[in-house]
Design a protein around this motif. Structure first.
Motif, PDB file in Angstrom:
ATOM      1  N   SER A 233       8.726 -42.499  20.953  1.00  0.00           N
ATOM      2  CA  SER A 233       8.577 -42.066  19.565  1.00  0.00           C
ATOM      3  C   SER A 233       9.053 -40.631  19.408  1.00  0.00           C
ATOM      4  CB  SER A 233       7.113 -42.145  19.131  1.00  0.00           C
ATOM      5  OG  SER A 233       6.687 -43.479  19.140  1.00  0.00           O
ATOM      6  N   GLY A 234       9.719 -40.361  18.291  1.00  0.00           N
ATOM      7  CA  GLY A 234      10.203 -39.011  18.047  1.00  0.00           C
ATOM      8  C   GLY A 234      10.817 -38.870  16.667  1.00  0.00           C
ATOM      9  N   LEU A 235      11.552 -37.786  16.489  1.00  0.00           N
ATOM     10  CA  LEU A 235      12.154 -37.427  15.210  1.00  0.00           C
ATOM     11  C   LEU A 235      13.671 -37.508  15.299  1.00  0.00           C
ATOM     12  CD1 LEU A 235      11.872 -36.031  12.342  1.00  0.00           C
ATOM     13  CD2 LEU A 235      12.210 -33.883  13.580  1.00  0.00           C
ATOM     14  N   VAL A 236      14.282 -38.145  14.313  1.00  0.00           N
ATOM     15  CA  VAL A 236      15.737 -38.159  14.212  1.00  0.00           C
ATOM     16  C   VAL A 236      16.153 -36.862  13.529  1.00  0.00           C
ATOM     17  CG1 VAL A 236      17.762 -39.348  13.298  1.00  0.00           C
ATOM     18  CG2 VAL A 236      15.775 -40.679  14.053  1.00  0.00           C
ATOM     19  N   VAL A 237      16.718 -35.946  14.298  1.00  0.00           N
ATOM     20  CA  VAL A 237      17.143 -34.652  13.763  1.00  0.00           C
ATOM     21  C   VAL A 237      18.442 -34.820  12.986  1.00  0.00           C
ATOM     22  CG1 VAL A 237      17.831 -32.295  14.352  1.00  0.00           C
ATOM     23  CG2 VAL A 237      16.023 -33.436  15.658  1.00  0.00           C
ATOM     24  N   ARG A 238      19.365 -35.579  13.575  1.00  0.00           N
ATOM     25  CA  ARG A 238      20.667 -35.807  12.943  1.00  0.00           C
ATOM     26  C   ARG A 238      21.165 -37.177  13.362  1.00  0.00           C
ATOM     27  NH1 ARG A 238      26.277 -33.609  13.634  1.00  0.00           N
ATOM     28  NH2 ARG A 238      27.184 -34.008  11.596  1.00  0.00           N
ATOM     29  N   SER A 239      21.847 -37.834  12.463  1.00  0.00           N
ATOM     30  CA  SER A 239      22.359 -39.169  12.730  1.00  0.00           C
ATOM     31  C   SER A 239      23.834 -39.243  12.369  1.00  0.00           C
ATOM     32  CB  SER A 239      21.556 -40.176  11.892  1.00  0.00           C
ATOM     33  OG  SER A 239      22.011 -41.475  12.103  1.00  0.00           O
ATOM     34  N   THR A 240      24.639 -39.808  13.269  1.00  0.00           N
ATOM     35  CA  THR A 240      26.053 -40.045  12.985  1.00  0.00           C
ATOM     36  C   THR A 240      26.324 -41.534  13.214  1.00  0.00           C
ATOM     37  OG1 THR A 240      26.913 -39.745  15.229  1.00  0.00           O
ATOM     38  CG2 THR A 240      26.603 -37.743  13.889  1.00  0.00           C
ATOM     39  N   SER A 241      27.539 -41.948  12.985  1.00  0.00           N
ATOM     40  CA  SER A 241      27.880 -43.353  13.186  1.00  0.00           C
ATOM     41  C   SER A 241      27.871 -43.735  14.667  1.00  0.00           C
ATOM     42  CB  SER A 241      29.247 -43.668  12.586  1.00  0.00           C
ATOM     43  OG  SER A 241      30.246 -42.900  13.226  1.00  0.00           O
ATOM     44  N   ARG A 242      27.946 -42.755  15.576  1.00  0.00           N
ATOM     45  CA  ARG A 242      28.019 -43.046  17.007  1.00  0.00           C
ATOM     46  C   ARG A 242      26.766 -42.675  17.799  1.00  0.00           C
ATOM     47  NH1 ARG A 242      33.641 -41.888  19.517  1.00  0.00           N
ATOM     48  NH2 ARG A 242      33.763 -44.113  19.820  1.00  0.00           N
ATOM     49  N   ALA A 243      25.934 -41.763  17.271  1.00  0.00           N
ATOM     50  CA  ALA A 243      24.786 -41.295  18.044  1.00  0.00           C
ATOM     51  C   ALA A 243      23.726 -40.695  17.121  1.00  0.00           C
ATOM     52  CB  ALA A 243      25.234 -40.240  19.056  1.00  0.00           C
ATOM     53  N   ILE A 244      22.531 -40.502  17.709  1.00  0.00           N
ATOM     54  CA  ILE A 244      21.472 -39.787  16.989  1.00  0.00           C
ATOM     55  C   ILE A 244      21.015 -38.614  17.852  1.00  0.00           C
ATOM     56  CG2 ILE A 244      20.676 -41.813  15.719  1.00  0.00           C
ATOM     57  CD1 ILE A 244      18.212 -41.826  17.637  1.00  0.00           C
ATOM     58  N   LEU A 245      20.681 -37.519  17.195  1.00  0.00           N
ATOM     59  CA  LEU A 245      20.055 -36.389  17.876  1.00  0.00           C
ATOM     60  C   LEU A 245      18.553 -36.622  17.736  1.00  0.00           C
ATOM     61  CD1 LEU A 245      20.276 -33.727  19.379  1.00  0.00           C
ATOM     62  CD2 LEU A 245      20.436 -32.571  17.167  1.00  0.00           C
ATOM     63  N   PHE A 246      17.895 -36.905  18.854  1.00  0.00           N
ATOM     64  CA  PHE A 246      16.505 -37.358  18.861  1.00  0.00           C
ATOM     65  C   PHE A 246      15.630 -36.309  19.519  1.00  0.00           C
ATOM     66  CE2 PHE A 246      13.143 -40.444  20.249  1.00  0.00           C
ATOM     67  CZ  PHE A 246      12.867 -40.984  19.015  1.00  0.00           C
TER      68      PHE A 246
ATOM     69  N   SER B  50      25.055 -47.102  20.969  1.00  0.00           N
ATOM     70  CA  SER B  50      25.338 -48.259  21.821  1.00  0.00           C
ATOM     71  C   SER B  50      24.279 -48.447  22.906  1.00  0.00           C
ATOM     72  CB  SER B  50      26.718 -48.132  22.465  1.00  0.00           C
ATOM     73  OG  SER B  50      26.766 -46.999  23.316  1.00  0.00           O
ATOM     74  N   GLN B  51      23.498 -47.406  23.201  1.00  0.00           N
ATOM     75  CA  GLN B  51      22.453 -47.480  24.227  1.00  0.00           C
ATOM     76  C   GLN B  51      21.053 -47.646  23.642  1.00  0.00           C
ATOM     77  OE1 GLN B  51      22.864 -47.707  27.536  1.00  0.00           O
ATOM     78  NE2 GLN B  51      25.064 -47.747  27.154  1.00  0.00           N
ATOM     79  N   ILE B  52      20.944 -47.671  22.320  1.00  0.00           N
ATOM     80  CA  ILE B  52      19.647 -47.889  21.672  1.00  0.00           C
ATOM     81  C   ILE B  52      19.434 -49.395  21.571  1.00  0.00           C
ATOM     82  CG2 ILE B  52      18.273 -47.540  19.592  1.00  0.00           C
ATOM     83  CD1 ILE B  52      19.867 -44.921  19.175  1.00  0.00           C
ATOM     84  N   LEU B  53      18.440 -49.892  22.319  1.00  0.00           N
ATOM     85  CA  LEU B  53      18.224 -51.325  22.447  1.00  0.00           C
ATOM     86  C   LEU B  53      17.269 -51.882  21.405  1.00  0.00           C
ATOM     87  CD1 LEU B  53      17.925 -51.296  26.322  1.00  0.00           C
ATOM     88  CD2 LEU B  53      19.960 -51.724  24.946  1.00  0.00           C
ATOM     89  N   GLY B  54      16.556 -51.007  20.712  1.00  0.00           N
ATOM     90  CA  GLY B  54      15.633 -51.435  19.670  1.00  0.00           C
ATOM     91  C   GLY B  54      15.145 -50.242  18.876  1.00  0.00           C
ATOM     92  N   VAL B  55      14.759 -50.499  17.627  1.00  0.00           N
ATOM     93  CA  VAL B  55      14.302 -49.428  16.734  1.00  0.00           C
ATOM     94  C   VAL B  55      13.134 -49.941  15.900  1.00  0.00           C
ATOM     95  CG1 VAL B  55      14.913 -47.923  14.804  1.00  0.00           C
ATOM     96  CG2 VAL B  55      16.621 -48.472  16.526  1.00  0.00           C
ATOM     97  N   VAL B  56      12.097 -49.119  15.775  1.00  0.00           N
ATOM     98  CA  VAL B  56      11.022 -49.363  14.811  1.00  0.00           C
ATOM     99  C   VAL B  56      11.082 -48.198  13.850  1.00  0.00           C
ATOM    100  CG1 VAL B  56       8.547 -49.599  14.454  1.00  0.00           C
ATOM    101  CG2 VAL B  56       9.597 -50.568  16.514  1.00  0.00           C
ATOM    102  N   GLY B  57      11.440 -48.465  12.604  1.00  0.00           N
ATOM    103  CA  GLY B  57      11.637 -47.419  11.607  1.00  0.00           C
ATOM    104  C   GLY B  57      13.116 -47.273  11.291  1.00  0.00           C
ATOM    105  N   SER B  58      13.475 -46.133  10.753  1.00  0.00           N
ATOM    106  CA  SER B  58      14.846 -45.880  10.330  1.00  0.00           C
ATOM    107  C   SER B  58      15.464 -44.747  11.136  1.00  0.00           C
ATOM    108  CB  SER B  58      14.858 -45.505   8.841  1.00  0.00           C
ATOM    109  OG  SER B  58      16.121 -45.021   8.468  1.00  0.00           O
ATOM    110  N   LEU B  59      16.759 -44.864  11.434  1.00  0.00           N
ATOM    111  CA  LEU B  59      17.469 -43.827  12.177  1.00  0.00           C
ATOM    112  C   LEU B  59      18.123 -42.800  11.256  1.00  0.00           C
ATOM    113  CD1 LEU B  59      19.154 -45.923  15.018  1.00  0.00           C
ATOM    114  CD2 LEU B  59      17.063 -44.561  15.110  1.00  0.00           C
ATOM    115  N   ALA B  60      17.657 -42.697  10.025  1.00  0.00           N
ATOM    116  CA  ALA B  60      18.192 -41.712   9.087  1.00  0.00           C
ATOM    117  C   ALA B  60      17.664 -40.314   9.437  1.00  0.00           C
ATOM    118  CB  ALA B  60      17.799 -42.079   7.658  1.00  0.00           C
ATOM    119  N   ASP B  61      18.435 -39.303   9.084  1.00  0.00           N
ATOM    120  CA  ASP B  61      18.045 -37.905   9.338  1.00  0.00           C
ATOM    121  C   ASP B  61      16.628 -37.624   8.846  1.00  0.00           C
ATOM    122  OD1 ASP B  61      20.668 -37.704  10.137  1.00  0.00           O
ATOM    123  OD2 ASP B  61      21.237 -36.173   8.702  1.00  0.00           O
ATOM    124  N   GLY B  62      15.838 -36.952   9.689  1.00  0.00           N
ATOM    125  CA  GLY B  62      14.507 -36.509   9.298  1.00  0.00           C
ATOM    126  C   GLY B  62      13.409 -37.544   9.444  1.00  0.00           C
ATOM    127  N   ASN B  63      13.729 -38.749   9.885  1.00  0.00           N
ATOM    128  CA  ASN B  63      12.712 -39.801  10.004  1.00  0.00           C
ATOM    129  C   ASN B  63      12.042 -39.797  11.367  1.00  0.00           C
ATOM    130  OD1 ASN B  63      13.094 -40.768   7.460  1.00  0.00           O
ATOM    131  ND2 ASN B  63      14.214 -42.592   8.072  1.00  0.00           N
TER     132      ASN B  63
END
Length: 71
Positions: free
Chosen positions: A14-27, A39-52
């Motif tokens: 669990s953590g915070l999405v600082v920044r999200s691009t089409s290829r990666a997230i800054l977590f 490509s290495q994120i195997l599952g998500v609970v919630g949204s990968l949008a910035d600030g979530n």
């Protein structure tokens, strides 16, 4: 860590999405943050949008390599 078939076992984190691009997230987890390739994120609970806040599941080796978990 991998299963009997050699596939990586997803580790939830669990953590915070600082920044999200089409290829990666800054977590961010606590004081640590790292770019995680989508490509290495195997599952998500919630949204990968910035600030979530969300939970991602990634291979252990990736999280360890980026300092987000320790052995």
């Amino acid at each position: 860590m991998s299963n009997a078939n050699g596939k990586p076992i997803p580790i939830p984190l669990s953590g915070l999405v600082v920044r999200s691009t089409s290829r990666a997230i800054l977590f961010r987890v606590g004081e640590q943050q790292a770019w995680l390739p989508r490509s290495q994120i195997l599952g998500v609970v919630g949204s990968l949008a910035d600030g979530n806040l969300c939970e991602v599941a990634c291979p252990f080796w990736l999280l360890e390599q980026n300092g987000l978990v320790k052995k």
